[in-house]
Structure formats: C-alpha cells, structure tokens
Scaffold this motif. Structure first.
Motif, PDB file in Angstrom:
ATOM      1  N   ASN A 118     -69.352 -28.275  10.147  1.00 37.65           N
ATOM      2  CA  ASN A 118     -67.684 -28.585  10.310  1.00 37.65           C
ATOM      3  C   ASN A 118     -67.565 -28.182  11.944  1.00 37.65           C
ATOM      4  OD1 ASN A 118     -64.953 -28.800  10.406  1.00 37.65           O
ATOM      5  ND2 ASN A 118     -64.706 -26.877   9.159  1.00 37.65           N
ATOM      6  N   MET A 119     -67.668 -29.261  12.566  1.00 37.01           N
ATOM      7  CA  MET A 119     -67.277 -28.973  13.939  1.00 37.01           C
ATOM      8  C   MET A 119     -65.997 -29.648  14.518  1.00 37.01           C
ATOM      9  SD  MET A 119     -70.884 -29.972  15.580  1.00 37.01           S
ATOM     10  CE  MET A 119     -72.374 -29.261  15.234  1.00 37.01           C
ATOM     11  N   SER A 120     -65.098 -29.627  13.360  1.00 36.74           N
ATOM     12  CA  SER A 120     -63.683 -29.968  13.502  1.00 36.74           C
ATOM     13  C   SER A 120     -62.976 -28.622  13.779  1.00 36.74           C
ATOM     14  CB  SER A 120     -63.259 -30.709  12.634  1.00 36.74           C
ATOM     15  OG  SER A 120     -62.737 -29.741  11.305  1.00 36.74           O
ATOM     16  N   ALA A 121     -61.340 -28.898  13.828  1.00 34.82           N
ATOM     17  CA  ALA A 121     -60.719 -27.895  14.162  1.00 34.82           C
ATOM     18  C   ALA A 121     -60.049 -27.071  12.871  1.00 34.82           C
ATOM     19  CB  ALA A 121     -59.676 -28.231  15.248  1.00 34.82           C
ATOM     20  N   TYR A 122     -60.361 -27.709  11.871  1.00 43.69           N
ATOM     21  CA  TYR A 122     -59.613 -27.274  10.564  1.00 43.69           C
ATOM     22  C   TYR A 122     -60.833 -26.987   9.530  1.00 43.69           C
ATOM     23  CZ  TYR A 122     -56.053 -29.959  12.934  1.00 43.69           C
ATOM     24  OH  TYR A 122     -55.171 -30.316  13.902  1.00 43.69           O
ATOM     25  N   PRO A 123     -60.433 -26.158   8.745  1.00 45.23           N
ATOM     26  CA  PRO A 123     -61.362 -25.672   7.611  1.00 45.23           C
ATOM     27  C   PRO A 123     -61.796 -27.212   6.688  1.00 45.23           C
ATOM     28  CG  PRO A 123     -59.542 -24.381   7.590  1.00 45.23           C
ATOM     29  CD  PRO A 123     -59.275 -25.289   8.583  1.00 45.23           C
ATOM     30  N   PHE A 124     -62.864 -27.317   6.135  1.00 47.23           N
ATOM     31  CA  PHE A 124     -63.289 -28.399   5.431  1.00 47.23           C
ATOM     32  C   PHE A 124     -63.654 -28.051   3.870  1.00 47.23           C
ATOM     33  CE2 PHE A 124     -66.820 -31.141   3.519  1.00 47.23           C
ATOM     34  CZ  PHE A 124     -66.096 -32.187   3.453  1.00 47.23           C
ATOM     35  N   VAL A 125     -62.761 -28.609   2.850  1.00 47.77           N
ATOM     36  CA  VAL A 125     -63.005 -28.054   1.521  1.00 47.77           C
ATOM     37  C   VAL A 125     -63.716 -29.337   0.731  1.00 47.77           C
ATOM     38  CG1 VAL A 125     -61.771 -27.248  -0.492  1.00 47.77           C
ATOM     39  CG2 VAL A 125     -61.272 -26.147   1.424  1.00 47.77           C
ATOM     40  N   LEU A 126     -64.676 -29.234  -0.004  1.00 43.69           N
ATOM     41  CA  LEU A 126     -64.830 -30.381  -1.017  1.00 43.69           C
ATOM     42  C   LEU A 126     -65.177 -29.745  -2.212  1.00 43.69           C
ATOM     43  CD1 LEU A 126     -65.817 -33.347  -1.148  1.00 43.69           C
ATOM     44  CD2 LEU A 126     -68.172 -32.217  -0.843  1.00 43.69           C
ATOM     45  N   LYS A 127     -64.392 -29.949  -3.162  1.00 47.36           N
ATOM     46  CA  LYS A 127     -64.564 -29.523  -4.633  1.00 47.36           C
ATOM     47  C   LYS A 127     -65.584 -30.047  -5.405  1.00 47.36           C
ATOM     48  CE  LYS A 127     -59.835 -27.527  -4.652  1.00 47.36           C
ATOM     49  NZ  LYS A 127     -58.462 -27.382  -5.922  1.00 47.36           N
ATOM     50  N   GLN A 128     -65.597 -31.525  -5.353  1.00 44.50           N
ATOM     51  CA  GLN A 128     -66.579 -32.224  -5.956  1.00 44.50           C
ATOM     52  C   GLN A 128     -67.060 -33.549  -5.047  1.00 44.50           C
ATOM     53  OE1 GLN A 128     -64.189 -33.201  -9.582  1.00 44.50           O
ATOM     54  NE2 GLN A 128     -65.502 -32.207 -10.880  1.00 44.50           N
ATOM     55  N   GLY A 129     -68.482 -33.840  -5.252  1.00 39.92           N
ATOM     56  CA  GLY A 129     -68.699 -34.960  -4.197  1.00 39.92           C
ATOM     57  C   GLY A 129     -69.888 -35.227  -4.871  1.00 39.92           C
ATOM     58  N   ARG A 130     -70.493 -36.284  -4.145  1.00 40.64           N
ATOM     59  CA  ARG A 130     -71.877 -36.850  -4.462  1.00 40.64           C
ATOM     60  C   ARG A 130     -72.682 -37.152  -3.271  1.00 40.64           C
ATOM     61  NH1 ARG A 130     -72.505 -36.778  -9.454  1.00 40.64           N
ATOM     62  NH2 ARG A 130     -74.700 -37.741  -9.108  1.00 40.64           N
ATOM     63  N   ILE A 131     -74.067 -37.148  -3.358  1.00 44.82           N
ATOM     64  CA  ILE A 131     -74.933 -37.477  -2.200  1.00 44.82           C
ATOM     65  C   ILE A 131     -75.609 -38.705  -2.376  1.00 44.82           C
ATOM     66  CG2 ILE A 131     -76.818 -36.778  -0.720  1.00 44.82           C
ATOM     67  CD1 ILE A 131     -74.624 -35.090  -0.315  1.00 44.82           C
ATOM     68  N   LEU A 132     -75.473 -39.665  -1.410  1.00 43.06           N
ATOM     69  CA  LEU A 132     -75.954 -40.962  -1.726  1.00 43.06           C
ATOM     70  C   LEU A 132     -76.986 -41.226  -0.686  1.00 43.06           C
ATOM     71  CD1 LEU A 132     -72.736 -43.023  -1.986  1.00 43.06           C
ATOM     72  CD2 LEU A 132     -73.967 -41.801  -4.063  1.00 43.06           C
ATOM     73  N   ILE A 133     -78.007 -42.208  -0.808  1.00 43.07           N
ATOM     74  CA  ILE A 133     -78.813 -42.428   0.018  1.00 43.07           C
ATOM     75  C   ILE A 133     -78.709 -44.078   0.508  1.00 43.07           C
ATOM     76  CG2 ILE A 133     -81.313 -42.920   0.735  1.00 43.07           C
ATOM     77  CD1 ILE A 133     -80.466 -39.770   0.554  1.00 43.07           C
ATOM     78  N   LEU A 134     -78.630 -44.195   1.742  1.00 41.52           N
ATOM     79  CA  LEU A 134     -78.479 -45.706   2.176  1.00 41.52           C
ATOM     80  C   LEU A 134     -79.817 -46.127   2.781  1.00 41.52           C
ATOM     81  CD1 LEU A 134     -76.967 -48.405   2.886  1.00 41.52           C
ATOM     82  CD2 LEU A 134     -76.219 -47.101   5.115  1.00 41.52           C
ATOM     83  N   LEU A 135     -80.407 -47.000   2.579  1.00 46.05           N
ATOM     84  CA  LEU A 135     -81.602 -47.455   3.217  1.00 46.05           C
ATOM     85  C   LEU A 135     -81.423 -49.037   3.877  1.00 46.05           C
ATOM     86  CD1 LEU A 135     -84.497 -46.816   0.281  1.00 46.05           C
ATOM     87  CD2 LEU A 135     -84.056 -45.621   2.499  1.00 46.05           C
ATOM     88  N   GLU A 136     -81.916 -49.186   5.077  1.00 43.41           N
ATOM     89  CA  GLU A 136     -81.709 -50.472   5.672  1.00 43.41           C
ATOM     90  C   GLU A 136     -83.005 -51.006   6.414  1.00 43.41           C
ATOM     91  OE1 GLU A 136     -78.230 -52.330   8.367  1.00 43.41           O
ATOM     92  OE2 GLU A 136     -79.371 -50.633   9.272  1.00 43.41           O
TER      93      GLU A 136
END
Length: 434
Positions: free
Chosen positions: A295-313
C-alpha cells in the motif's frame, strides 16, 4: 428406528509428547467392554476380556476429542479420533470394529481426507473443501466401504450478482450423479439467473481452455446457470435471437473482470498506489510462487473478501484468465517506498505490506496436477496452480486481485515470463516427527 448411541470424550491439553495416561471406557457391544488410553504419543484400545492393547495410531498433533459410535450401523461401536490439524480444521481418523478379528481397523477413505471445522463428527463422515466454501459427505455401501454420496460447493461467482448460492450434487454407489440442485440458505433455487457485469465474456463448448468458441455474451446479457464444475466453470443456458436456446460453458474468472480490456501496460509496483509484486519465480530448476501486496497510497487499504486470479497472455496476444484462490483479509496502512524496497551488503531486499504466498509449485504424479505445495496439510487441499487444460507455450503471467464483495477496479501485478508446462518438480513429502 434404531437409536444411535454416541459417547463423546473431550481431551483438553493433549499435546505431542505428554506422558500421562487418559482412559475412556465404553461398551463395544453388549457384554464386551473396552477402554481407550493415551500414553505419550500413542493412542491404544484395550478390551476388558483379554487385557490386550491394540495400537490405533501415533499422534502427530494435539488431540481435540474422541467419539465412540456405531458409524457403519453393524451393531458394534467404532472409534473416531479428532486431531488438531490447522487453525481452522480438524483431521479425523475413523477405526471400524471388525467382529471377526475382534480388532479395530482404520477406515479406508479411498484418498478422501476427512477434515472438519466442528470438533466432533456426530455420525457423519464429512470433508470440508479448504480451498472454497463447501464440503463432501460419505456413506457406506453394502460391503461397508465408503463412497462420496454428496458434494456441496459455493462456486466462485461475483457475490453481488447472485448472493451466496450452494450447488449440491448427490451420487449413487457407482459414482453417478443422481440429482443436482442449487440452494440459497435452506431454500432451493429452481431457476438460477444472472447477468453479465463486464463488457464481454467468452463462451466455451466444454469446461476447458481448449474449448473456446466464437460466441460471447456482453454486458447485461441474462443467462441461467444449470451446472457447475470444479468451482471454475458454469454451464449456462441463454436465449439467442437467431438460434433460440443455446447451452455453453463460462469460465467463472471472466465474470469478475473483462480479460480483453485489462490494461497491463501501465503496471508499476512503485506507483504510489496499492499494488501487487510478483517476484521472479525460477530458482534452481524449481518454480516459486511469491506475491506481496503493497500500500503505497496515502490512505489505508482494507479488503474484507477478495480473490486472486491469474492472467496469461501468449505471443499472439491471446489471453487466458483463471481463478486461483480466495485472498486473505487485508488491512494495510500506507507504507513508503524506502520501507518496502532496499539494498544492503547481502543484496536487494523486499518487505511487502502483506505476503500472500511464498511456496513452491510442484508436480503431483498421482493427481497429475501442478500444486502450490507447503507440506503442512493434506495434498487434496493444495491449490492447483496451472490447470492442465491450458495449452503449452510461452506466456506473460500476471496476478490479478479483485474485491469479491462489490465491483471495483482490479489490481494487476508486474509481469513474469513463464513456460507452460512448468518444471515437473516431484512433490517430496516430509513426514512430521515428534
């Protein structure tokens, strides 16, 4: 109706290496009593009639509790041991009484790991799916062998489109599906409809990345879900103006983000925003999957639920997007660049705000899959890293994180070049010692 008698014995403070003896007395059947003893790391059962002790197993982790019940309904009491396996799950071991040999025999689970979140079995053979919200249940056939009778999965569908829906599949002894249905809570959903929430979704003739057709759906197109496979694919039915009702498969990951419009050209892991760093994966002929969130932004980052995807090209610009696993909850305060990246006499260093993964990707010969392997759990629970239906070739690989609670902009990692198939490093199981 026969009354199921279940004795439940909670074991508190049972850890590896304890030396005191604990005894649980019970009746195997009318007139035949026995007791269960725990000495050091050994779990033993002793029949009252002959005073001979039988070793059931050696403990590899702390004992949660012990149950005694007639689990296969043959008139004799069986033994169920629950071991603490991870922070969330218990590992269950079942021992069936053999009336012909007068001994307890470990239940042949046919490769199914018996994992539970609850501290006791309560007469049901259950295995939770640790990679998604779901479970399987098992029954006994006429030969007192188990088979999977029910599978329940919460497929990885954008929550805001259909809510929390579970897909049930019932099986017969031969392993054939005899019924399937969707439930929302305790209520059956007869017609499960949803809409496309991204600009474009490809259609497939089968649940395979080889099966892509020329067809697609666009934003706001409505479809009906009729089947689910592997938590990554759904079979749908939709009405075409020219061809009437058409059935096809959709890759669930493509309902999260539009793979065609994802802009990977502007990815910069030091850009003053929330970003994902995907570290170089090849080391000593092995593939490591290491990703961190910063988190290199100026504000806190909160993620309660998320998913990790993979993109192949690939080299021709064709893209494949697939779901990997759920992301851990995150609550990251702002962090400066100099506290994240640096260099000292030992070389470059990197300290992410949260390390999401840092494990080898290894080949399981029996399952014929590439798995993210950490050697601390059942192999059946390891995430599959690369689906085997992805065509061979050279790809650019990106990690994509999405919010699964509500629509938001995806976060895309830097690129790493990979060759599929990956190096087939065989899994080496390390047995735990006490």
């Amino acid at each position: 109706m026969r009354l199921l008698v279940c004795l439940l014995f909670f074991v508190s403070g049972v850890q590896n290496g304890w030396t005191q003896e604990s005894i649980m007395e019970f009746e195997i059947h009318e007139g035949e009593r026995a007791n269960i003893q725990i000495q050091d790391i050994q779990v033993l059962v002793e029949r009252e009639s002959n005073k001979e002790r039988q070793l059931l197993m050696k403990l590899i982790s702390g004992m949660e509790n012990i149950e005694v019940m007639d689990i296969n309904k043959d008139g004799f009491q069986d033994i169920v041991l629950h071991l603490k396996w991870t922070k969330e799950y218990n590992q269950t071991h079942v021992f069936i009484y053999n009336q012909h040999t007068a001994e307890y025999e470990p239940l042949n689970t046919q490769g199914y790991p018996l994992l539970t979140k609850e501290p006791y079995l309560n007469g049901r053979l259950t295995s939770v799916h640790t990679n998604d919200n779901g479970w399987s249940e098992f029954s006994f056939n006429s030969d007192k062998e188990i088979y999977k009778s029910l599978e329940v999965r919460s497929f990885n569908f954008p929550y805001w489109l259909i809510g929390e829906i579970y897909f049930y599949k019932e099986y017969n002894v031969q392993g054939e599906v005899i019924d399937s249905y969707f439930l929302s809570g305790r209520y059956e959903v007869v017609n499960l409809h949803a809409q496309v929430d991204v600009s474009k979704v490809d259609l497939y003739k089968e649940p395979s990345y080889f099966g892509k057709t020329k067809g697609y759906l666009i934003f706001d197109d409505e479809f009906r879900i009729i089947d689910v496979q592997d938590g990554r694919w759904i079979k749908i039915s939709y009405d075409s103006e020219t061809h009437g009702e058409i059935q096809a498969w959709i890759n669930l990951a493509e309902l999260w983000v539009d793979k065609h419009s994802l802009d990977t050209s502007i990815v910069d892991t030091r850009n003053g925003k929330v970003n994902i760093s995907f570290l170089y994966p090849y080391h000593s002929d092995m593939f490591y999957f290491t990703i961190g969130v910063n988190n290199m932004s100026a504000y806190p980052f909160v993620l309660k639920q998320g998913r990790i995807l993979i993109l192949l090209e690939n080299r021709e610009g064709k893209r494949i997007l697939y779901d990997l696993y759920s992301a851990m909850p995150l609550d990251l305060p702002p962090k400066s660049l100099r506290d994240t990246y640096g260099q000292n006499e030992e070389g470059n260093w990197y300290v992410p705000g949260a390390l999401l993964d840092d494990n080898r990707v290894e080949w399981d010969e029996q399952l014929q899959k590439f798995l993210i392997f950490d050697n601390i759990d059942f192999v059946d629970t390891y995430p599959e890293f690369i689906p085997t239906t992805i065509p061979e070739g050279q790809y650019n690989m990106y990690v994509v994180m999405v919010n699964s609670s509500y629509p938001s902009e995806p976060i895309i990692s830097n690129v790493q070049e990979v060759r599929i198939p990956l190096p087939k490093t065989p899994i080496e199981y390390i047995e735990e010692t006490n």
